[in-house]
Design an enzyme around this catalytic site. Structure first.
Site, PDB file in Angstrom:
ATOM      1  N   HIS A  43       0.851  -1.187   0.000  1.00 44.23           N
ATOM      2  CA  HIS A  43       0.000   0.000   0.000  1.00 44.23           C
ATOM      3  C   HIS A  43       0.884   1.232   0.000  1.00 44.23           C
ATOM      4  CE1 HIS A  43      -3.273  -2.544   0.265  1.00 44.23           C
ATOM      5  NE2 HIS A  43      -3.690  -2.375   1.490  1.00 44.23           N
TER       6      HIS A  43
ATOM      7  N   LYS B  54     -13.915   4.894   6.966  1.00 44.25           N
ATOM      8  CA  LYS B  54     -14.400   5.859   5.973  1.00 44.25           C
ATOM      9  C   LYS B  54     -15.911   5.750   5.804  1.00 44.25           C
ATOM     10  CE  LYS B  54     -13.080   5.239   1.692  1.00 44.25           C
ATOM     11  NZ  LYS B  54     -14.267   5.171   0.804  1.00 44.25           N
TER      12      LYS B  54
END
Length: 897
Positions: A167, A559
């Site tokens: 990532h 999120k």
């Protein structure tokens, strides 16, 4: 008539006084203070010699102004710092940004060096007997609570399984990281050299040269790395640290548990570390990770571990100069040698000539030859790591039987631990793919006709996994993580696709569901109940002792509903899944998809482990490690050893009756508090992110779009082409962008409203003291808030034409800070964690300086009235300045995504 500006710039004498006062106020240890000053002075000399007249003076002007603005908290001082940042030409601003970024790398190095210094002092003086967070102390507590036999059984089953991912959160180039590592070695040499002696002068001269290299190395990558580049970057951690460090972790724990007996008899500590990797296997949203890349990733990893084993075995073999008369070999060792003589008489003759009457040495050197043949795919190599382990154990038994027990359970045991940990594959390569991709591929297969390139690639992945298992063993690959698992069918689809690819000759697969959104977390127990009825899952569980792995996503859930509700939902999901597994007699491993930043589940892993629900750990802890956290936790041997020991201790202790009772009773006692916090935080979070026009406003007030231009990793920054919807935005840029804007919203937004809704301060203080989940959440938020800066945040928020949303953010920021300070005690954030408070405060004014440079660039890029003609290059210049500042702020805050 013009007026003089308020608070004119101070004289050099006043500047020294301000900087001295600032450093003294941080309570920096004297050794670290000396390191920071020396490295800073080296950078200053480099800047003076850089060939850029006035650069050093400009850097010092902004540095001093930023310190004054931070210390005085006055609007005049802040405006003066802003004016200095705005006064530079774009070219000079670039140079200043690079200088501050270099400074952060040097400060981070000095702080790491201080940590290593302290760890070595503790180990040298007291063997860490006084530490309360080691495997040895956790084992002692287990013995008291459950008895020695049960404690030993739990130690035997201990497993720590970090999984390295690609990532894109490491903002440093590999060239920069390499330069910093060389500086670290030189700083160590400078430490041990005599004051003023030739060796110290030599180290000082070489450090100056290395700082100059750091300054002159372009901080931004010219292009995105390919997936195989990311594989090689992660391999550097194994080559430089982990391969040799992990056996030393085992040995240190065995020493602490057994004292003088350690190294003279069989160890009690198992090889409890397993290292996984998504690098080269994670294809969710990354079209550049193909089946051929996955094959190459496995080959690269295997080559690295086989080279490491070859060197380690040869090194120990050369030192094993024990003659046959004093240390006679066993029949098994003699047989190993005879077999080799029969297969390769010339090589055997050469080894015998170098090892006359040294049978154990000869056999170790033979093993090194066979490892070399294995690596080069030549005849005479090992067919599996189990064959090598059998040979090593034959030598170990022979040495022990002949009285050379220290050799048997010293160097030979280290080799055994390395093979048990890493096999011939080094990392257990995991595949990850989105459930929707599988559904689309199956629909296309069912329809018949020519297959698209995308579906052919999906099928080729299974062939790659089969090839890897054949070449490097079952542990080398086989876990298949399904992103956005929403039904049991999403998991069954993996086995269906494997049969399409290979018929009945499918590889061994451990299909792992990844529950990410709030709704998916809620549905997890029902999905798992269905999954374990599938024949493929039943067969695999029967073969593995009824083991099952389930992955939990921290990023998208945060999120989705905000950090507070996500934390509570994750706890509830773990609790339900753990109870389901316990009732079903399933040995559950929960795989935590934690990021480096707090908005993605980051923070200290050991405290997070001790806050998990009962039965959700049970001696097994697996998590993702990514970006900057890989190098921060595993890049330096002493720090890596400490981190592994801490996490393993928490993993062992989490299932102790005392810890489980504390967690379960606190969860029951504060369940009403949790319910109120969940509802209030969710409502507050939705009032922001579901407001009309939020997504484009977010992209305007943060450097979101520009972050996507950074060549951090091979994977695209978002799933869609726009930021009209947060659903298409990946969690990493969501966190990264808020961090760069010095708001850190992803890590704390909604907590203030949640605590305010409860309202009872006495009750909340009790909860903070007695409820590990809330304590961990608030401590992590305190760190996140400490890295915010309201004055700078206001400037970013002003870039968007939405005063209502800006005020909502600022109001929640003030409310959250107020509650966190009240619950943690003191008058400011992190007063209960002075070392962390010092680290943040030491960097903050310098981060402020870079933020001011970033703001000036962002204002220009956001300006709707720019008078620069199209194609003038002005935007490119501002964009480069912004990206340079992004790299610097990331280095200063030490958290990105």
């Amino acid at each position: 008539m013009t007026q003089d500006p308020p608070n004119p710039e101070p004289t050099p004498t006043e500047a020294i006084r301000v900087i001295g006062r600032f450093e003294a106020g941080r309570a920096i240890p004297e050794e670290m203070r000396a390191d920071v000053r020396m490295l800073g002075a080296l950078l200053g000399q480099v800047l003076r010699e850089s060939g850029h007249p006035g650069l050093f003076e400009d850097v010092e002007r902004l540095r001093l102004a930023s310190i004054q603005a931070y210390e005085e908290e006055s609007s005049d001082a802040f405006e003066r710092a802003t004016a200095i940042a705005d006064s530079f030409t774009v070219a000079r601003a670039d140079e200043v940004a690079r200088a501050f970024t270099c400074y952060f790398h040097l400060v981070n190095l000095a702080e790491e060096h201080q940590r290593v210094r302290i760890l070595r002092e503790r180990t040298g003086k007291a063997g860490r007997e006084g530490a309360t967070d080691t495997v040895a102390t956790a084992y002692a507590q287990l013995c008291r609570e459950v008895g020695e036999d049960e404690a030993r059984r739990r130690l035997d089953g201990l497993r720590f399984h970090p999984v390295f991912t690609a990532h894109p959160t490491e903002a440093r180039r590999r060239a920069v990281s390499t330069s910093i590592r060389r500086l670290s070695e030189l700083l160590g040499q400078h430490d041990v050299a005599s004051d003023g002696g030739s060796e110290q002068r030599r180290a000082h001269r070489r450090m100056l040269e290395e700082v100059d290299t750091l300054w002159r190395t372009a901080p931004l990558r010219g292009q995105k790395p390919a997936p195989t580049d990311e594989v090689r970057t992660v391999m550097s951690v194994f080559d430089e640290t982990l391969f040799t460090t992990v056996p030393h972790v085992y040995r240190r724990i065995d020493d602490a548990l057994r004292g003088e007996d350690s190294g003279a008899s069989a160890p009690v500590v198992p090889a409890f570390v397993r290292v996984g990797s998504w690098v080269g296997g994670d294809r969710d949203g990354n079209p550049f990770v193909t089946a051929s890349v996955t094959r190459e990733a496995a080959q690269i990893a295997s080559d690295h571990v086989l080279r490491g084993l070859e060197r380690a075995i040869a090194r120990i073999g050369r030192s094993l100069t024990l003659d046959a008369e004093g240390t006679p070999p066993s029949a098994a060792v003699v047989a190993l040698w005879d077999t080799f003589v029969a297969s390769d008489e010339a090589a055997a003759s050469d080894i015998a000539a170098r090892s006359p009457e040294e049978p154990h040495r000869r056999v170790l050197l033979v093993m090194a030859e066979k490892i070399s043949a294995t690596r080069q795919h030549e005849t005479g190599g090992y067919g599996s790591p189990e064959e090598l382990l059998a040979d090593l154990r034959a030598v170990q038994d022979s040495l022990a039987a002949s009285g050379a027990r220290r050799h048997a359970f010293g160097g030979i045991q280290h080799l055994i631990w390395q093979v048990e940990t890493y096999g011939f594959h080094l990392t257990e390569l995991e595949v990850r793919q989105h459930s929707q991709v599988h559904r689309e591929a199956l629909a296309e297969l069912a329809a018949g006709g020519d297959l698209s390139e995308k579906t052919q690639e999906v099928l080729e992945v299974f062939r790659a996994v089969a090839d890897i298992q054949r070449d490097y063993g079952l542990r080398a690959a086989g876990r298949y993580v399904v992103s956005f698992t929403q039904s049991a069918e999403d998991l069954a689809n993996v086995h269906r696709l494997a049969r399409y690819a290979l018929g009945d000759d499918v590889p061994v697969l451990d299909v792992v569901p990844l529950f990410e959104t709030f709704a998916d977390l809620q549905a997890a127990p029902e999905i798992l109940t269905q999954v374990v009825e599938f024949p493929e899952f039943q067969a695999r569980m029967a073969a593995t002792g009824n083991r099952l792995e389930v992955m939990l996503g921290y990023s998208d859930s945060s999120k989705d509903v905000g950090p507070v509700a996500a934390n509570l939902a994750l706890y509830e999901a773990q609790q339900k899944i753990a109870l389901w597994a316990k009732d079903a007699g399933i040995a559950l491993t929960l795989f935590h998809g934690r990021g480096g930043a707090l908005g993605r589940g980051g923070g200290p892993a050991n405290s997070a482990i001790l806050a998990q629900p009962p039965h959700s750990v049970d001696g097994r802890f697996k998590l993702t490690e990514q970006g900057e956290t890989i190098f921060a936790r595993y890049g330096e041997p002493a720090i890596a050893m400490r981190h592994i020991d801490q996490v393993a201790a928490a993993t062992l202790l989490a299932s102790s009756p005392g810890v489980e009772e504390r967690i379960s009773s606190a969860a029951a006692r504060f369940s009403d508090v949790a319910a109120v916090m969940d509802a209030a935080s969710r409502e507050r979070f939705f009032s922001l992110v579901k407001a009309e026009g939020f997504a484009p406003w977010f992209a305007t007030v943060t450097p979101l779009e520009e972050i996507g231009l950074l060549a951090l990793g091979s994977r695209p920054a978002r799933r869609g082409l726009s930021v009209e919807s947060l659903e298409d935005l990946r969690a990493i840029p969501w966190v990264f962008a808020w961090t760069q804007a010095r708001i850190n919203l992803a890590g704390w937004f909604g907590l203030g409203s949640a605590l305010e809704a409860v309202g009872d301060e006495a009750l909340l203080k009790d909860a903070y003291r007695d409820w590990p989940l809330l304590q961990t959440m608030i401590d992590n938020v305190a760190m996140s808030l400490a890295k915010t800066d309201e004055r700078i945040a206001r400037r970013y928020l002003a870039l968007g034409d939405r005063d209502d949303l800006a005020q909502l953010v600022l109001d929640e920021l003030a409310l959250t800070k107020s509650w966190v300070i009240r619950l943690t005690g003191g008058d400011a954030l992190l007063e209960n964690k002075p070392i962390l408070q010092r680290a943040v405060a030491l960097r903050s004014p310098y981060v402020d300086a870079l933020s001011l440079l970033q703001l000036r660039a962002l204002r220009e890029l956001r300006s709707a009235t720019s008078v620069e003609p199209a194609g003038s290059g002005a935007d490119d210049e501002q964009r480069r300045l912004l990206l340079l500042s992004v790299s610097g702020v990331a280095a200063g805050l030490q958290n990105t995504g």
